[in-house]
Design a protein around this motif. Structure first.
Motif, PDB file in Angstrom:
ATOM      1  N   MET A 157       0.825  -1.216   0.000  1.00 46.01           N
ATOM      2  CA  MET A 157       0.000   0.000   0.000  1.00 46.01           C
ATOM      3  C   MET A 157       0.856   1.261   0.000  1.00 46.01           C
ATOM      4  N   LEU A 158       1.987   1.232   0.710  1.00 46.96           N
ATOM      5  CA  LEU A 158       2.870   2.396   0.704  1.00 46.96           C
ATOM      6  C   LEU A 158       3.433   2.638  -0.696  1.00 46.96           C
ATOM      7  N   GLU A 181       0.500   4.130  -2.714  1.00 47.92           N
ATOM      8  CA  GLU A 181       0.213   5.507  -2.312  1.00 47.92           C
ATOM      9  C   GLU A 181       1.279   6.487  -2.791  1.00 47.92           C
ATOM     10  N   PRO A 218       0.516   8.725  -7.541  1.00 45.85           N
ATOM     11  CA  PRO A 218      -0.847   9.262  -7.568  1.00 45.85           C
ATOM     12  C   PRO A 218      -1.845   8.363  -8.308  1.00 45.85           C
ATOM     13  N   VAL A 223      -3.382   5.423  -5.911  1.00 44.45           N
ATOM     14  CA  VAL A 223      -4.187   5.682  -4.716  1.00 44.45           C
ATOM     15  C   VAL A 223      -5.506   4.900  -4.752  1.00 44.45           C
ATOM     16  N   ALA A 237      -4.873   1.320  -3.985  1.00 43.73           N
ATOM     17  CA  ALA A 237      -4.633   1.132  -2.551  1.00 43.73           C
ATOM     18  C   ALA A 237      -5.961   1.056  -1.797  1.00 43.73           C
ATOM     19  N   ALA A 238      -6.909   1.909  -2.175  1.00 47.33           N
ATOM     20  CA  ALA A 238      -8.223   1.870  -1.528  1.00 47.33           C
ATOM     21  C   ALA A 238      -8.930   0.543  -1.815  1.00 47.33           C
ATOM     22  N   SER A 244      -7.405  -2.206   0.273  1.00 48.09           N
ATOM     23  CA  SER A 244      -7.873  -2.228   1.663  1.00 48.09           C
ATOM     24  C   SER A 244      -9.277  -2.825   1.745  1.00 48.09           C
ATOM     25  N   LEU A 295       0.382   1.128   8.955  1.00 51.08           N
ATOM     26  CA  LEU A 295       0.823   1.920   7.801  1.00 51.08           C
ATOM     27  C   LEU A 295       1.644   3.118   8.262  1.00 51.08           C
ATOM     28  N   ARG A 349       5.562   3.429   7.625  1.00 45.83           N
ATOM     29  CA  ARG A 349       5.945   4.620   6.844  1.00 45.83           C
ATOM     30  C   ARG A 349       7.042   5.383   7.585  1.00 45.83           C
TER      31      ARG A 349
END
Length: 167
Positions: A55-56, A59, A62, A65, A68-69, A72, A108, A112
């Protein structure tokens, strides 16, 4: 195609990626050489660690993103029946999934920060080992492999990554 069908189709685009990252998180070396507890909690923690690395990476782009959503959401879709299977009743599943999403969000942030500092060990001890530091060799094994995964992800195109190709 209705609104919800389009939403489901977008989420299904990350199904291969989610399957690949779960397979990566279930590899025996994490539990043997890395001393991650081979329990329900330990497996969740390992999936969350690999998921966080992916996910990092998403993210950071651009264009990633939305993926990534959707990833999840795939995590939630996976955890819901897992909770039911271990005996969590219908009335409590939502609460547990909400707690798991909060835990994922915390991880996360911790991973990060650890990546930015160049040291994942404190985040791993807190999140993967639940505050109990393992043998230094086991901790180094997990840190080395997660860092290699995260660095390897930078060399993969977004399309290849969403298609489930992990380094």
């Amino acid at each position: 195609m209705g609104f919800f069908d389009r939403f489901r189709a977008k989420r299904d685009e990350t199904a291969a990626l989610y399957a690949a990252l779960v397979a990566r998180a279930r590899q025996p070396h994490w539990f043997l050489d890395g001393a991650v507890a081979d329990t329900v909690d330990g497996r969740f923690d390992m999936i969350a660690a690999v998921l966080a690395m992916v996910m990092l990476r998403l993210e950071a782009d651009p264009a990633g993103v939305a993926a990534a959503a959707h990833l999840s959401e795939a995590f939630v879709d996976d955890m819901d029946p897992q909770l039911r299977e271990i005996g969590i009743g219908d009335l409590l599943v939502g609460k547990h999934v909400g707690r798991m999403m909060g835990m994922l969000g915390g991880r996360l942030g911790a991973y990060r920060d650890g990546l930015a500092a160049g040291d994942l060990k404190p985040a791993l001890i807190r999140n993967l080992y639940r505050g109990e530091a393992p043998d230094p060799a086991a901790l180094a094994h997990v840190e080395r492999n997660l860092l290699a995964l995260r660095q390897g992800l930078d060399g993969i195109t977004l399309d290849a990554l969403v298609a489930g190709q992990l380094p």
